[in-house]
Structures are given as structure tokens and as C-alpha cells.
Design an enzyme around this catalytic site. Structure first.
Site, PDB file in Angstrom:
ATOM      1  N   ARG A  72     110.645  -9.832 -55.681  1.00 28.14           N
ATOM      2  CA  ARG A  72     112.058  -9.479 -55.895  1.00 28.14           C
ATOM      3  C   ARG A  72     112.693  -8.859 -54.661  1.00 28.14           C
ATOM      4  NH1 ARG A  72     113.221  -4.595 -57.677  1.00 28.14           N
ATOM      5  NH2 ARG A  72     114.671  -5.250 -59.288  1.00 28.14           N
TER       6      ARG A  72
ATOM      7  N   GLU B 245      82.798  -5.238 -64.187  1.00 29.19           N
ATOM      8  CA  GLU B 245      82.690  -3.815 -63.864  1.00 29.19           C
ATOM      9  C   GLU B 245      83.098  -3.543 -62.412  1.00 29.19           C
ATOM     10  OE1 GLU B 245      82.063  -2.101 -66.540  1.00 29.19           O
ATOM     11  OE2 GLU B 245      82.237  -0.195 -65.466  1.00 29.19           O
TER      12      GLU B 245
ATOM     13  N   ASP C 256     117.661   0.518 -56.583  1.00 30.87           N
ATOM     14  CA  ASP C 256     116.669   0.787 -57.632  1.00 30.87           C
ATOM     15  C   ASP C 256     116.001   2.141 -57.426  1.00 30.87           C
ATOM     16  OD1 ASP C 256     117.021  -1.669 -58.797  1.00 30.87           O
ATOM     17  OD2 ASP C 256     115.207  -2.569 -57.945  1.00 30.87           O
TER      18      ASP C 256
END
Ligand code: ADE
Length: 238
Positions: free
Chosen positions: A154, A116, A169
Site C-alpha cells: 500500500r 516449531e 495514517d
């Protein structure tokens, strides 16, 4: 870059870190991954790392001791200074500019919590960057940690080849931080659908102009918030 991951489920990471670009990056010496099982650091004789929440309520809370001891032990494995990161839905939303900044650091120590939540006292004492991967709740921080690792690795120099460059991108500087434009490849006709003429024209200036317009139209339609942010930059959203 060195990446340490502190988790109760090290085997979840192995197929992901051992495949594709993340694997190649490690083989090329651009990054090293170090998985540590938090449970190995509990002093509880039954191997427990969690307990019931004070004040009642559902679920279990990760206790202070195992996580604190685990962080101390892992940090001592290497003199490189570690930036502590904790994956939590209460964290700052992960963005591309944030990934770019993390990619410049020598070492990340990522805590993938489960249960939790984690006892707030150890969170205060560790003072990690708290990061969320979005406004939804997963069963644990393992998948978010893998998302963060992929997004950061990356970007490390030499990880992507020229043809795969991250610069253009979506959300990246080369895309003006907007969504990417549409892409097409051969054949020129498929199911009666053709490729936009301009892409076959060989006119590089016209192609650039078309791509920029497409990116802006797409972003306006799908993510008007990004257009707004471009007009009124807001660093707190990074
Ligand atoms: N743990 C569970 N859900 C999460 C989320 N959305 N982001 C980061 N960590 C999480």
C-alpha cells in the site's frame, strides 16, 4: 516491486493477494507476486520437509535442504537482487518506518516458515531480515507474511488513490508517527450523538489544530510509549 513468497501453503495466499488493494496493485503493474511451494524442492522421496528436533522436545523442525534449494531456485528466476525476509516471532518487531524502507526495495523474498522452527544453520546461511508482527505466536509465518505484504504494497507509488493516501495514517510521517485522530461522516447526528462543531465550521486551520490535539491526546492515553519515542527518538526501534 517483485515479491516472492516461499511457503508450504501457497493456496492460503491466493484469496488475499487476489483481493482489494493487493490485487489492484498487481493489475496496475506496481507489484508482481510469485508463490513457491517449499515442498516442491525437497529431495526426500516421501516429500518430507521437516524432522524431529535434536535434543528432543515437542514439534518438528524445518530441515535445511528444501529451504536452501528453494531459495537458490527462486532467486535464479530473476536477476533483480532479492532482500531475504523471514517471518518469525523471534524477529525484529515490524514498524511503519521499516515498511517504508522495505517499500523502496526492488524485490522481497519472504520465507513463511511453519512448524516449531527452522534449522538454525540454514537461517545463518541465508542471513534474512528476521521480522515479527507482534509478541504473540501464530501457527505459521503465512499470516505474518500477508500482513507484511499488505503493509508494504500500500506504500508503493501509485497504489493508493489520493483519497486513500497513506501519508496521514497512524504511525506515518503526516501523523507525526502518532495515532490517527477520530473521523466522522454524515449524518451530522446519529443516536443523539453529534459531530464536533469545529469539523462543520469550514475553518481549516482550526480543524487542523483540533485534529493534532486529538491525535496527541489519544496517543498519550493509549500509547504513551509513542509520545516518549517522539521526545527521545530511538532508531533501534524502527
Ligand atoms: N510466526 C509465528 N508467529 C509469528 C509472529 N508473531 N510474527 C512473525 N512470524 C510468526
Amino acid at each position: 516491486m517483485r515479491i516472492d513468497v516461499l511457503t508450504l501453503f501457497p493456496p492460503m495466499f491466493e484469496p488475499v493477494l487476489g483481493s482489494s488493494i493487493l490485487k489492484r496493485a498487481a493489475e496496475a503493474g506496481r507489484v508482481s507476486y510469485h508463490l513457491t511451494d517449499i515442498r516442491a524442492h525437497t529431495t526426500n522421496k516421501h516429500g518430507k520437509v521437516d524432522d524431529r528436533p535434536y535434543g528432543g522436545g515437542p514439534g518438528m523442525v524445518m530441515a535445511c535442504q528444501p529451504l536452501w534449494d528453494c531459495v537458490q531456485a527462486v532467486e535464479q528466476q530473476d536477476p533483480l537482487p532479492a532482500t531475504r525476509v523471514m517471518m518469525t516471532p523471534q524477529g525484529k518487531p515490524l514498524t511503519q518506518p521499516m515498511c517504508e524502507r522495505l517499500a523502496e526495495l526492488p524485490r522481497l523474498l519472504i520465507i513463511a516458515g511453519h512448524y516449531e522452527g527452522i534449522d538454525e544453520r540454514v537461517v545463518e546461511e541465508l542471513a534474512p531480515l528476521e521480522i515479527s508482527i507482534g509478541d504473540y505466536v501464530l501457527s505459521g509465518g503465512e499470516l505474518p507474511a500477508m500482513v507484511l505484504i499488505d503493509a508494504v504494497v500500500r506504500l508503493l507509488p501509485g497504489v493508493l488513490g489520493h483519497d486513500e493516501s497513506a501519508f496521514h495514517d497512524s504511525f506515518s510521517p503526516g501523523a507525526n508517527r502518532l495515532l490517527d485522530h477520530p473521523h466522522y461522516t454524515r449524518p451530522p447526528e446519529w443516536r443523539g450523538k453529534t459531530v464536533p462543531d469545529v469539523l462543520l465550521s469550514g475553518d481549516h486551520a482550526a480543524i487542523e489544530k483540533w485534529r493534532k490535539q486529538q491525535a496527541e491526546d489519544r496517543t498519550s492515553q493509549r500509547r504513551p510509549d509513542l509520545m516518549k519515542e517522539r521526545d527521545e527518538p530511538n532508531d533501534s526501534n524502527d
